[in-house]
Design an enzyme around this catalytic site. Structure first.
Site, short mmCIF file in Angstrom:
data_model
loop_
_atom_site.label_atom_id
_atom_site.label_comp_id
_atom_site.label_asym_id
_atom_site.label_seq_id
_atom_site.Cartn_x
_atom_site.Cartn_y
_atom_site.Cartn_z
CG HIS A 265 -1.96 -1.11 1.17
ND1 HIS A 265 -2.79 -1.39 0.11
CD2 HIS A 265 -2.19 -2.07 2.12
CE1 HIS A 265 -3.51 -2.48 0.41
NE2 HIS A 265 -3.15 -2.91 1.60
CG ASP A 316 -5.21 -6.11 -0.50
OD1 ASP A 316 -5.20 -7.07 0.28
OD2 ASP A 316 -5.26 -4.93 -0.10
#
Ligand code: ZN
Length: 442
Positions: A265, A316
């Site tokens: 991220h 993800d």
């Protein structure tokens, strides 16, 4: 020796090459020759644009069962509650079924290597299974059955937050302390199609001393090390309030950063954090479709890359499984944020989806079509509604800006065909996904 002839192939440059012959010996590419006008005798023809295998550098396979079930409303934290509710329902068999189906979906999307960030280790209440690595092994088996490679990033998870105990749903993730984590992770072996790396779940879930122990374990074995970093502004605020440093600062202090480290991220890094990540050569894995879905924000991809961090991509939470969508989001989201076009070229976006992702997962020999590399070939059809009309050498731009996972026609992993004519050769992927998701919520 097996031979392929690619109508067009992307070999790493700004343009695709025409008529590329690829010879494969065992699981490796033996020779690559562009400019071959027609298929040599005996060569299998790959019509369309052939790319190196795509790497999905950040996956939580089981979260595929949340698709459509947790996307309509709520915050990141209400999404997390739903994710915990799901995780409590899973046992090794259900996890294996979900893993095999979603890895099959990945294969059909051209993903040849997945990085599975794995924290669902133990049974209900945190009681270990007879084999404490039963869930990790179930995921490794699932990837093998789906025909793709896996790096199992075994995650250390020790506490509920900076000053909070584990919540009941989190007990299954936890090993007690870093030594117990290391003992369990150390019992996982590596094989031809699977490697094992380490993960620090986050600075919320792992204290700085334990993070240092995990980093030391990974460094001693030259294994990849990943961590969730600064996905939400509140994580930064809580971290600074608790220990006086940002999450990246804590990880730097723990000795985690470096060329084998990937920050997942890094949506809200400070300017100092960007410098720490870049100077250490740490990779950053952006997961734009999940970051969109969860309202995380748009990470400063250009600043991170300019500072020295290679960028890679992950799906993800599997809100969608489409690395081409993740790749174009890297560019298009930043255009929205910066009011500026052309931040990076299609070739740079493809490198994030291929070479950089493989390096972050500990497969530096994959992700490029060149002699000596693993023979992973992903062919995008150029005769479908999204891609028809793409102009020869510019096909790489058409692929990255307009093609989707549904345009993937054929996939070869380590010289072995896994997908042909858009069909998985050994799994009924849609059928298995339907059954596995229904089974998870039953
Ligand atoms: Zn994640």
């Amino acid at each position: 020796v097996t031979a392929y002839w690619c109508e067009l192939a992307w070999l790493g440059g700004e343009r695709a090459e025409r008529g590329v012959s690829v010879e494969v010996e065992g699981e490796r590419i033996a020779a690559v020759e562009p400019g071959v006008a027609s298929p040599p005798a005996g060569a299998e023809r790959l019509d369309g644009l052939t790319l190196p295998g795509l790497a999905n550098a950040h996956s939580h396979a089981f979260q595929r069962a949340l698709r459509g079930r947790a996307q309509g409303r709520g915050s990141f934290w209400t999404w997390r509650e739903r994710m915990y509710e799901l995780s409590e329902r899973l046992d090794p068999d259900r996890l294996h079924a979900l893993g095999r189906a979603v890895y099959g979906e990945m294969a059909m999307a051209g993903i040849t290597t997945v990085g599975e960030f794995h924290y669902l280790h133990h049974g209900p209440g945190g009681t270990p299974y007879d084999d404490p690595n039963e869930t990790g092994r179930a995921l490794i088996r699932a990837a093998s059955e789906a025909g793709i490679r896996i790096t199992l990033l075994d995650a250390c998870y020790l506490r509920g937050g900076f000053a909070s105990e584990l919540e009941p749903a989190q007990r299954r993730f936890a090993d007690g302390d870093a030594e117990a984590w290391a003992e369990r992770a150390g019992a996982l072996d590596q094989g031809p199609g699977h490697r094992v790396g380490a993960a620090i779940h986050s600075v919320r879930a792992v204290d700085p001393g334990s993070a240092a122990a995990v980093a030391e374990w990974a460094a001693a074995r030259s294994r990849p090390l990943h961590a969730h970093v600064s996905e939400q502004p509140s994580e930064n605020e809580e971290c600074v309030a608790a220990v006086g440093r940002t999450p990246t600062g804590v990880l730097a202090g723990a000795g985690a950063l470096g060329q084998d480290f990937t920050a997942v991220h890094a949506t809200h890094p400070s300017p100092d954090d960007i410098g720490l990540l870049g100077d250490s050569g740490s990779s950053v894995c952006l997961c734009p479709t999940t970051e969109r879905d969860l309202g995380d924000g748009i990470g400063p991809a250009s600043a991170l890359a300019a500072a020295g961090s290679p960028l890679c991509l992950g799906s993800d939470s599997h809100a969608v499984v489409d690395l081409l969508e993740e790749a174009r989001a890297l560019e298009l989201d930043e255009r929205l944020a910066r009011l500026e076009r052309g931040v990076r070229t299609p070739a740079e976006l493809l490198r994030a989806a291929t070479d950089a992702g493989h390096r972050a997962l500990g497969w530096p020999e994959a992700g490029r079509i060149e002699a000596g590399a693993l023979a992973d070939l992903v062919t995008i059809g150029l005769d479908g509604v999204r891609t028809a009309g793409a102009d020869g050498e510019e096909a790489a731009a058409a692929a990255v800006f307009a093609a989707s996972a549904a345009d993937v026609r054929s996939v070869v992993v380590g010289g072995r065909p896994v997908v042909r004519d858009g069909r998985h050769l050994s799994l009924d992927v849609a059928g298995e996904l339907g059954a596995a998701v229904a089974g998870a919520w039953a």
